[in-house]
Each structure stands twice: as structure tokens, then as C-alpha cells.
Design an enzyme around this catalytic site. Structure first.
Site, mmCIF file in Angstrom:
data_model
loop_
_atom_site.group_PDB
_atom_site.id
_atom_site.type_symbol
_atom_site.label_atom_id
_atom_site.label_comp_id
_atom_site.label_asym_id
_atom_site.label_seq_id
_atom_site.Cartn_x
_atom_site.Cartn_y
_atom_site.Cartn_z
ATOM 1 N NE ARG A 1 -3.205 -8.469 1.246
ATOM 2 C CZ ARG A 1 -4.436 -8.987 1.322
ATOM 3 N NH1 ARG A 1 -5.048 -9.443 0.256
ATOM 4 N NH2 ARG A 1 -5.074 -9.018 2.486
ATOM 5 C CD GLU B 1 -4.691 -3.713 -3.884
ATOM 6 O OE1 GLU B 1 -5.493 -3.575 -2.934
ATOM 7 O OE2 GLU B 1 -4.335 -4.812 -4.323
ATOM 8 C CG HIS C 1 -7.997 -6.145 -3.075
ATOM 9 N ND1 HIS C 1 -6.862 -5.875 -2.350
ATOM 10 C CD2 HIS C 1 -8.454 -7.339 -2.583
ATOM 11 C CE1 HIS C 1 -6.653 -6.833 -1.472
ATOM 12 N NE2 HIS C 1 -7.611 -7.736 -1.592
HETATM 13 C C1 DGY Z 1 -8.481 -10.457 2.352
HETATM 14 O O1 DGY Z 1 -9.418 -10.583 3.124
HETATM 15 O O2 DGY Z 1 -7.324 -10.477 2.711
HETATM 16 C C2 DGY Z 1 -8.816 -10.286 0.916
HETATM 17 O O3 DGY Z 1 -7.749 -9.819 0.196
HETATM 18 C C3 DGY Z 1 -10.025 -9.411 0.777
HETATM 19 O O4 DGY Z 1 -10.522 -9.487 -0.508
#
Ligand code: DGY
Length: 363
Positions: A281, A310, A329
């Protein structure tokens, strides 16, 4: 189960119709049909899905059993709309872009029984607040591990071998001829790779790294993990990992403890030629500090699948840096994985509404 519910409804309607026929009462098509409608409305629980473009297999599983409504546009549902739509729903099928907090839960009302997020990360959910109301949370571990691990390796190679930069050189007409030192990058072979977050995804990355003849794989975290030995990875302190690694890969969850853990002080401790990869993240990184480290060449390069915010605006200074590779992402973005994530989210919701153990519950 789906077939059962539909079948039950039809059986009830048919029974009533047969009963009436038995007593030679005429039942016209309309009355039978309206009976069908009211009976189905009474029994069906309500699910709100925050996007219309979720893979069909999972969505259909829900539609077969529940009264499913979806946000109509292929973009994150606006907050006001989400707050409105969640009212009176029994289940919420959400994305990592939907903030689930006290305000939303207050609006949802007493019916809400389960929140299924189509993601493995659940930092967008106020878990304590949800739990305090007895609402269950489903998420999607395992099914996306391989896709995210593969993307992490892709980002690692794209950054270390300067793929995007090389492509841009061609577009800019700067590819004149093969040159001995032009566009040289660094190799994984014989390097030390540190993984912060040695869970399913971190271990998936480590297993893949073994194919690249790396010298050492390090991981940090509170405890040594049994999988470490099997994979050939060594448990070290966070400080040792940061100062000894040639590549640092972040795959940990975003929590209050990991928030902005990569700051100026941590970047300063890294080797000057380190390559920093983040597929967890954006919030795990103090992004202005990363930008400074890249601009000042405190570190060699960074590869990011996740940023703050994002989407990252196209004019963001990080996107101007040659030594920073950014993708939007897409860690779990393969057709198979997204399909499985959707199915698992649907299964979580169905299980919770049936008062059964969920395949993947946040406990
Ligand atoms: C999640 O599922 O948390 C991922 O970041 C998706 O790509």
C-alpha cells in the site's frame, strides 16, 4: 443453494395454483405471476455491490440468491451514493476504494450483516467499528498471491533493468546504436534481497527469487517463520534488512505500525544502490521522503504498484523521475485472479448470510 431457493419459490407458487385448480377455481396468469413477485420480494435479502463491472461469475452467484443492486458506473461509487445505497442492505460487496467507517455503518442500519471486500488488503475498513456491531468481514487471501508475486518480480526486473526508461529512449529517438555502457542496470544474481512482510505474498516472491540465483533472502517481522527455512530466507531485524539489502521489497499490510515506516531516516540507512519495490500500500511509505531519496540518489531506483494518492495525477513529480517505475495498482490484475477474487467475495457473503463459516473471514 441457488437452485433450491428459486425452486422453492416455484414450488410454492405451483402448489397454490394446483390447490386452486383442485377446487375448480380459475387462476389467471396475472394473479399467479403477482404471487410469484411478492413471494420472491419477501424472501430475498439485499446486497449492494459498489461497482457494476465485477466479474460475472461471482456476481451471478449473488444474483441467483439475493436482491442485488449495483452502482451503475464503472468508477468508484461516490461517497454520498454509497452512504445512501447501503441503507437497509443485508450485505455490502465493496472494493478497496470504498471507505467503510462509522458514518457509513451508522447509515447502513441494523440489517447489515456482512461486508465482503474484493481485496486481500482491508485497511479501507474500520475493522474495530465493524466488529463492534457484530458485522462480519470477508476478504480474498490466497487467490491473488501468485498474481501479486509475479507482478512484484515484473516490477523488480522493470526497475533494475530500466525497461520503461529504455522504451522511452526509443520513443525519444535516442536509440542510436548498441553501446557498451548505455542503459546498464543491475542484476539480481548474487544480490541480497530483503522482504518486508513475509506473509503469503512475500513468501511467493521469495520462492520465485530462488530462480534468480540471489545470494541471500532476508525478511523481517516479529517472528521467525517456519516457511523461511524451507525457502532459504533468513530472519533478521528490520534495521539489518534495511542496511544489508541490495533490493528491498515491501509486501506487508498497511496498519498503524507500518504506516509511513519508510521515511527519511530509513532511506538514509539503505545502501546507495538499493532498489526499492512496493506492492503493498502507498501508505507504508512516506512518499515525499521517497521522492527526496530518489532525487538525491540516496537510493538507486524505485518500482511502485501503489502510491498516495491513487490514482496518482499524471503531473506528479514522481512520474517525472527516470529512476522511478510506477504501475497503476495492478498487482492482482489478471483475468483469472480477479474472477477468483469476485467468486470468493460472493462465497463469503453467501456464507455469512447463511450464518455459516466464511471461506475467508477477517477474524
Ligand atoms: C488487494 O487485494 O488488496 C490488492 O492490493 C489488490 O491488487
Amino acid at each position: 443453494m441457488t437452485i433450491l431457493v428459486t425452486h422453492c419459490r416455484q414450488v410454492n407458487v405451483a402448489k397454490v395454483c394446483r390447490f386452486r385448480q383442485h377446487f375448480r377455481q380459475s387462476v389467471d396468469f396475472m394473479s399467479c405471476n403477482s404471487l410469484k413477485l411478492s413471494s420472491s420480494n419477501m424472501s430475498k435479502r439485499k446486497v449492494f455491490v459498489t461497482r457494476p463491472d465485477v466479474p460475472a461469475a461471482g456476481l451471478n452467484m449473488l444474483k441467483e440468491r439475493f436482491d442485488v443492486s449495483t452502482w451503475s458506473e464503472e468508477r468508484p461509487v461516490p461517497r454520498e451514493e454509497l452512504v445512501k445505497q447501503v441503507q437497509g442492505k443485508d450485505a455490502l460487496f465493496c472494493m478497496l476504494t470504498d471507505k467503510i467507517d462509522k458514518e457509513l455503518l451508522d447509515n447502513a442500519g441494523k440489517h447489515l450483516k456482512v461486508i465482503g471486500t474484493m481485496s486481500v488488503g482491508y485497511d479501507h475498513i474500520d475493522v474495530a467499528e465493524v466488529r463492534s456491531r457484530g458485522i462480519r468481514i470477508g476478504y480474498t487471501p490466497d487467490v491473488l498471491t501468485d498474481a501479486v508475486a509475479e507482478l512484484t518480480i515484473a516490477l523488480l526486473l522493470a526497475t533494475s533493468r530500466r525497461l520503461f526508461e529504455g522504451h522511452q529512449q526509443i520513443l525519444d529517438g535516442k536509440w542510436s546504436a548498441w553501446a557498451p555502457t548505455w542503459m546498464c542496470g543491475v542484476e539480481l544474481k548474487h544480490s541480497t534481497v530483503g522482504i518486508v512482510g513475509f506473509g503469503r505474498i512475500g513468501q511467493g516472491v521469495a520462492r520465485r527469487l530462488n530462480g534468480f540465483s540471489v545470494n541471500r533472502i532476508l525478511y523481517s517481522g516479529r517472528y521467525e517463520k517456519p516457511e523461511g527455512k524451507e525457502i532459504g530466507a533468513t530472519h533478521v531485524s528490520f534495521d539489518d534488512l534495511v542496511s544489508e539489502s541490495d533490493f528491498i521489497i515491501v509486501t506487508c499490510a498497511l496498519t498503524p505500525e507500518t504506516k509511513e515506516m519508510f521515511n527519511d531516516a530509513v532511506f538514509a540507512k539503505m545502501k546507495q544502490n538499493v532498489i526499492f519495490i512496493n506492492t503493498s500500500r502507498g501508505g507504508v511509505v512516506d512518499q515525499p521522503a521517497l521522492q527526496r531519496a530518489l532525487e538525491n540518489r540516496t537510493i538507486l531506483a524505485a518500482g511502485l504498484d501503489v502510491t498516495t494518492p491513487e490514482p496518482l495525477p499524471p503531473t506528479h513529480p514522481l512520474l517525472q523521475l527516470k529512476n522511478c517505475v510506477i504501475v497503476p495498482h495492478i498487482g492482482s490484475a489478471t483475468t483469472w485472479t480477479r474472477g477468483e477474487m469476485c467468486i470468493l467475495t460472493a462465497r463469503n457473503i453467501i456464507a455469512a448470510l447463511d450464518d455459516k463459516p466464511m471461506p475467508a473471514e477477517v477474524l
